[in-house]
Write a protein that holds these residues in place. Structure first.
Motif, PDB file in Angstrom:
ATOM      1  N   VAL A 253      38.066  37.426  39.883  1.00 19.55           N
ATOM      2  CA  VAL A 253      38.128  36.083  39.124  1.00 19.55           C
ATOM      3  C   VAL A 253      39.684  35.934  38.425  1.00 19.55           C
ATOM      4  O   VAL A 253      40.308  35.032  38.448  1.00 19.55           O
ATOM      5  CB  VAL A 253      37.047  35.664  38.394  1.00 19.55           C
ATOM      6  N   ALA A 254      39.946  36.928  37.454  1.00 26.79           N
ATOM      7  CA  ALA A 254      40.904  36.887  36.946  1.00 26.79           C
ATOM      8  C   ALA A 254      42.416  36.848  37.732  1.00 26.79           C
ATOM      9  O   ALA A 254      43.205  35.854  37.460  1.00 26.79           O
ATOM     10  CB  ALA A 254      41.388  38.080  35.889  1.00 26.79           C
ATOM     11  N   ASP A 255      42.333  37.387  38.763  1.00 25.31           N
ATOM     12  CA  ASP A 255      43.341  37.335  39.784  1.00 25.31           C
ATOM     13  C   ASP A 255      43.576  35.981  40.251  1.00 25.31           C
ATOM     14  O   ASP A 255      44.745  35.359  40.557  1.00 25.31           O
ATOM     15  CB  ASP A 255      43.348  38.269  40.848  1.00 25.31           C
ATOM     16  N   LEU A 256      42.447  35.450  40.931  1.00 22.47           N
ATOM     17  CA  LEU A 256      42.275  34.341  41.600  1.00 22.47           C
ATOM     18  C   LEU A 256      42.660  33.191  40.731  1.00 22.47           C
ATOM     19  O   LEU A 256      43.216  32.136  40.953  1.00 22.47           O
ATOM     20  CB  LEU A 256      40.992  34.233  42.303  1.00 22.47           C
ATOM     21  N   SER A 257      42.146  33.064  39.557  1.00 22.51           N
ATOM     22  CA  SER A 257      42.209  32.018  38.507  1.00 22.51           C
ATOM     23  C   SER A 257      43.856  32.098  37.554  1.00 22.51           C
ATOM     24  O   SER A 257      43.877  31.404  36.801  1.00 22.51           O
ATOM     25  CB  SER A 257      41.200  32.025  37.378  1.00 22.51           C
ATOM     26  N   TRP A 258      44.527  33.313  37.888  1.00 22.19           N
ATOM     27  CA  TRP A 258      45.794  33.480  37.279  1.00 22.19           C
ATOM     28  C   TRP A 258      45.501  33.486  35.705  1.00 22.19           C
ATOM     29  O   TRP A 258      46.470  33.065  34.988  1.00 22.19           O
ATOM     30  CB  TRP A 258      46.770  32.221  37.641  1.00 22.19           C
TER      31      TRP A 258
END
Length: 370
Positions: A263-268
Motif C-alpha cells: 500500500v505504501a508503494d502504490l500510494s507513493w
C-alpha cells in the motif's frame, strides 16, 4: 461474532484513496483487496459508486472476483448514490448522514432535514441491499440528545449497524470510552462501528478504547492512509488489540508487512522508519544495555515477538553499543575473539560511529578486526 473479537472493516480503497494525490488503478485495487483478503479482513469498504461509471466498473470487478470478504459501498443519503451502488452488485451499503450542527450547516441542511430523510432512505436501501450501515458523520461533535434521536430512528427503520465517526479526530481515549459506554447503555447489544481520524494523533488509541468500551466493529486503513493526518491504522489497531488487550481480531499478523509495504508503494506514501509495527527501525537495536538483554530474551525490550509479525530482531552497532551484543553477534557468525580484543574493537567501533554519525554494518565491523 464472539463478543471480544473486534470486527475489522478496511476502508483503504475508499477513505484511504481520498488522501490527496492518491489514486489506485483497477489492478492496484485488486492487488490490495487480495492482500487484505489473505490477511483475513472480513469486510472492505470498496469505494464510492456515485463518482461515476469508471468507479462502478472497478467496484463491480472487486465484487465478482471471488474474495471472501463482504463488499460495502459508501454513499450520501440520496437515491442517486444508492442507485449507483446497486449497479455494482455489492451487498452492503453505508449511508452517511451529517449529525453535527457544523456539518449540517456546511451543506445548508439542518436536524429536521436529517430526521426526515431517514425513513425514505432506509426504505429505498432495504429494497436494494442485504445489509445497511448508517454513518453518523461527525458524531463526536454532535449534540448528544440529537445523536440519541438519530440512532433510535435509524434502528427503528432497520439499520444493521451504526458508524460513529470521529470525522476530524477530536476525541481522546477517555472521551471515546465515555461515548461508547453511553451508547451501550442506551442501545445494549447493538452493532456500533467506530471510525477514527488521526488529526490529533489518537486514532489508533481511540479505536482500541472504543473496542474496550464495547464497540464491536472498527473501520481502519492500511498505514492509516487517509485525508489530512489519516485514519486509524489497521496494523496498529490489530496489534494493539492482540498485545495490549489480549484480543485476536482474526487478522494474520505475519501478513501485515507485505500488505503495508504494498500500500505504501502504490500510494507513493513512504512508511516512516519508526512507524509502529511495520517501520524498519521497530525491531532494530543499538543500545548496549538493550542488546545484552535481548540476546537472552527477545521480549526484554520489545512489546511483541517480531516473528509473530514476520520480522526478526536486529542488533546494529554504533556509538551506544556494548561488548555483550557485539560478542553475541560475532559468535553467531562463528567469530571468536578474546576479551581484550573485544574491548579494543568496541572502543574503536564507538569512535568510528561517532565520526561517521551512523551505525555500522557487518562488513564495517569485520574491518575493525583486521
Amino acid at each position: 461474532m464472539h463478543k471480544s473479537q473486534l470486527h475489522i472493516i478496511d476502508t483503504t480503497l475508499r477513505d484511504g484513496e481520498q488522501a490527496p494525490g492518491v489514486v489506485f488503478s483497477l489492478n492496484e485495487k485488486l492487488k490490495i483487496a487480495a492482500l487484505l483478503d489473505e490477511a483475513g479482513v472480513k469486510e472492505l469498504e470498496v469505494g464510492m459508486p456515485m463518482m461515476g461509471e469508471n468507479e462502478q466498473a472497478v467496484i463491480c470487478e472487486i465484487v465478482r472476483s471471488g474474495f471472501n470478504f463482504e463488499s460495502t459501498c459508501w454513499g450520501r443519503a440520496t437515491e442517486e448514490d444508492m442507485l449507483a451502488a446497486e449497479k455494482t452488485g455489492a451487498g452492503r451499503m453505508n449511508i452517511s448522514f451529517p449529525v453535527s450542527d457544523i456539518q449540517q450547516r456546511a451543506i445548508d441542511k439542518d436536524r429536521n432535514w436529517v430526521m426526515n430523510r431517514i425513513r425514505p432512505m432506509m426504505a429505498f436501501a432495504r429494497q436494494r441491499f442485504d445489509f445497511i450501515a448508517v454513518g453518523a458523520q461527525d458524531a463526536s461533535r454532535a449534540d448528544t440528545s440529537f445523536l440519541h434521536e438519530f440512532i433510535s430512528t435509524c434502528l427503528f427503520y432497520g439499520a444493521d449497524r451504526i458508524r460513529i465517526a470521529d470525522t476530524v479526530g477530536t476525541l481522546n481515549p477517555l472521551s471515546t470510552m465515555d461515548l461508547f459506554k453511553w451508547l451501550n447503555t442506551h442501545f445494549p447489544g447493538f452493532d456500533f462501528e467506530f471510525h477514527g481520524h488521526n488529526d490529533l494523533g489518537m486514532a489508533t488509541a481511540n479505536t482500541v478504547s472504543a473496542a474496550l468500551a464495547g464497540c464491536s466493529s472498527a473501520s481502519v486503513t492500511v498505514n492509516g492512509l487517509g485525508e489530512r493526518a489519516g485514519n486509524a491504522c489497521l496494523e496498529e489497531v490489530v496489534a494493539a488489540m492482540k498485545v495490549s488487550a489480549q484480543t485476536d481480531c482474526g487478522i494474520q499478523l505475519d501478513k501485515l508487512q507485505t500488505l503495508c509495504k504494498t500500500v505504501a508503494d502504490l500510494s507513493w506514501r513512504k512508511i516512516h522508519e519508526s512507524k509502529p509495527i511495520v517501520g524498519e527501525m521497530v525491531c532494530r537495536h543499538e543500545s548496549g544495555i538493550h542488546c545484552r538483554s535481548l540476546v537472552k530474551d527477545e521480549l526484554s525490550y520489545q512489546a511483541f515477538n517480531p516473528k509473530d509479525f514476520g520480522r526478526e530482531t536486529e542488533l546494529v552497532f554504533g556509538k551506544h553499543s556494548g561488548s555483550g551484543g557485539l560478542n553475541h553477534f560475532l559468535r553467531s557468525k562463528g567469530i571468536l575473539i578474546s576479551k581484550e580484543q573485544l574491548t579494543d574493537v568496541v572502543s574503536r567501533m564507538k569512535d568510528a560511529a561517532q565520526k561517521a554519525e551512523k551505525t555500522m554494518d557487518f562488513n564495517e565491523v569485520l574491518m575493525l578486526l583486521k
